[in-house]
Design an enzyme around this catalytic site. Structure first.
Site, PDB file in Angstrom:
ATOM      1  N   VAL A  23     -28.629 -39.393 -12.749  1.00 47.87           N
ATOM      2  CA  VAL A  23     -28.988 -39.757 -11.376  1.00 47.87           C
ATOM      3  C   VAL A  23     -28.188 -38.917 -10.383  1.00 47.87           C
ATOM      4  CG1 VAL A  23     -29.836 -42.075 -11.874  1.00 47.87           C
ATOM      5  CG2 VAL A  23     -27.393 -41.716 -11.524  1.00 47.87           C
ATOM      6  N   SER A  25     -28.585 -35.134  -9.990  1.00 45.05           N
ATOM      7  CA  SER A  25     -29.022 -33.769  -9.709  1.00 45.05           C
ATOM      8  C   SER A  25     -29.251 -33.548  -8.217  1.00 45.05           C
ATOM      9  CB  SER A  25     -30.313 -33.449 -10.456  1.00 45.05           C
ATOM     10  OG  SER A  25     -30.791 -32.175 -10.060  1.00 45.05           O
ATOM     11  N   ASN A  27     -30.618 -31.060  -6.925  1.00 47.15           N
ATOM     12  CA  ASN A  27     -31.805 -30.239  -6.727  1.00 47.15           C
ATOM     13  C   ASN A  27     -33.101 -31.030  -6.853  1.00 47.15           C
ATOM     14  OD1 ASN A  27     -30.195 -27.896  -6.406  1.00 47.15           O
ATOM     15  ND2 ASN A  27     -29.936 -27.832  -8.609  1.00 47.15           N
ATOM     16  N   LYS A  63     -24.905 -40.217 -15.934  1.00 49.65           N
ATOM     17  CA  LYS A  63     -24.363 -39.018 -15.285  1.00 49.65           C
ATOM     18  C   LYS A  63     -24.384 -39.220 -13.777  1.00 49.65           C
ATOM     19  CE  LYS A  63     -24.859 -34.069 -14.915  1.00 49.65           C
ATOM     20  NZ  LYS A  63     -25.921 -33.147 -14.549  1.00 49.65           N
ATOM     21  N   ASN A  93     -20.647 -32.936 -12.362  1.00 48.29           N
ATOM     22  CA  ASN A  93     -21.134 -31.619 -12.744  1.00 48.29           C
ATOM     23  C   ASN A  93     -21.285 -30.690 -11.545  1.00 48.29           C
ATOM     24  OD1 ASN A  93     -22.222 -29.642 -14.454  1.00 48.29           O
ATOM     25  ND2 ASN A  93     -24.283 -30.265 -13.909  1.00 48.29           N
ATOM     26  N   GLY A 115     -17.982 -25.278 -10.635  1.00 54.47           N
ATOM     27  CA  GLY A 115     -16.901 -24.334 -10.862  1.00 54.47           C
ATOM     28  C   GLY A 115     -15.629 -24.695 -10.125  1.00 54.47           C
TER      29      GLY A 115
END
Length: 136
Positions: A23, A25, A27, A63, A93, A115
């Site tokens: 749940v 993302s 994008n 997630k 993430n 990153g």
């Protein structure tokens, strides 16, 4: 849709090493709103109910994004712990935040950033979720 989740678990669950309720993302328009408590309760209940019908019962992971507020993290933790069926969390993430120190030409693009710029935020969310979900 709830029916899509059920179908996904039914069709793919027998082949899965684990199932992820993603749940987070950035994008996918509107997806992050599903991290809210009421939606998450419904989604996890549906996924777990369908998973429990399988002869092979892969673990269920949730997630979440690193952009949650403290209250939202508390809600997610409450749902995860109360369900007693979520086997783990995937935390942090990508973020939709943009730190001022970004130098890339792409720094103003929308979507997920990952990153090194995410390290401090990510580490903080991991610590918080660990503290909130520890079971005695």
């Amino acid at each position: 849709r709830s029916s899509d989740l059920g179908k996904g678990v039914t069709e793919l669950g027998p082949y899965a090493d684990y199932l992820v309720v993603n749940v987070s993302s950035p994008n996918t328009t509107g997806l992050r709103s599903l991290q809210r408590k009421a939606h998450l309760v419904e989604i996890i209940a549906k996924v777990v109910a369908e998973r429990d019908k399988l002869s092979h019962r892969p673990p269920v992971l949730a997630k979440i994004a690193p952009d949650l507020t403290d209250n939202e993290m508390e809600d997610v933790a409450a749902v995860v712990v109360a369900s007693n069926s979520v086997d783990g969390l995937i935390v942090s993430n990508t973020t939709i935040r943009r730190v001022a120190t970004l130098k890339s030409e792409s720094r103003k693009e929308s979507g997920g950033l990952s990153g090194a710029p995410l390290r401090d935020l990510s580490t903080g969310v991991i610590k918080t979720m660990y503290r909130l979900t520890r079971r005695s």
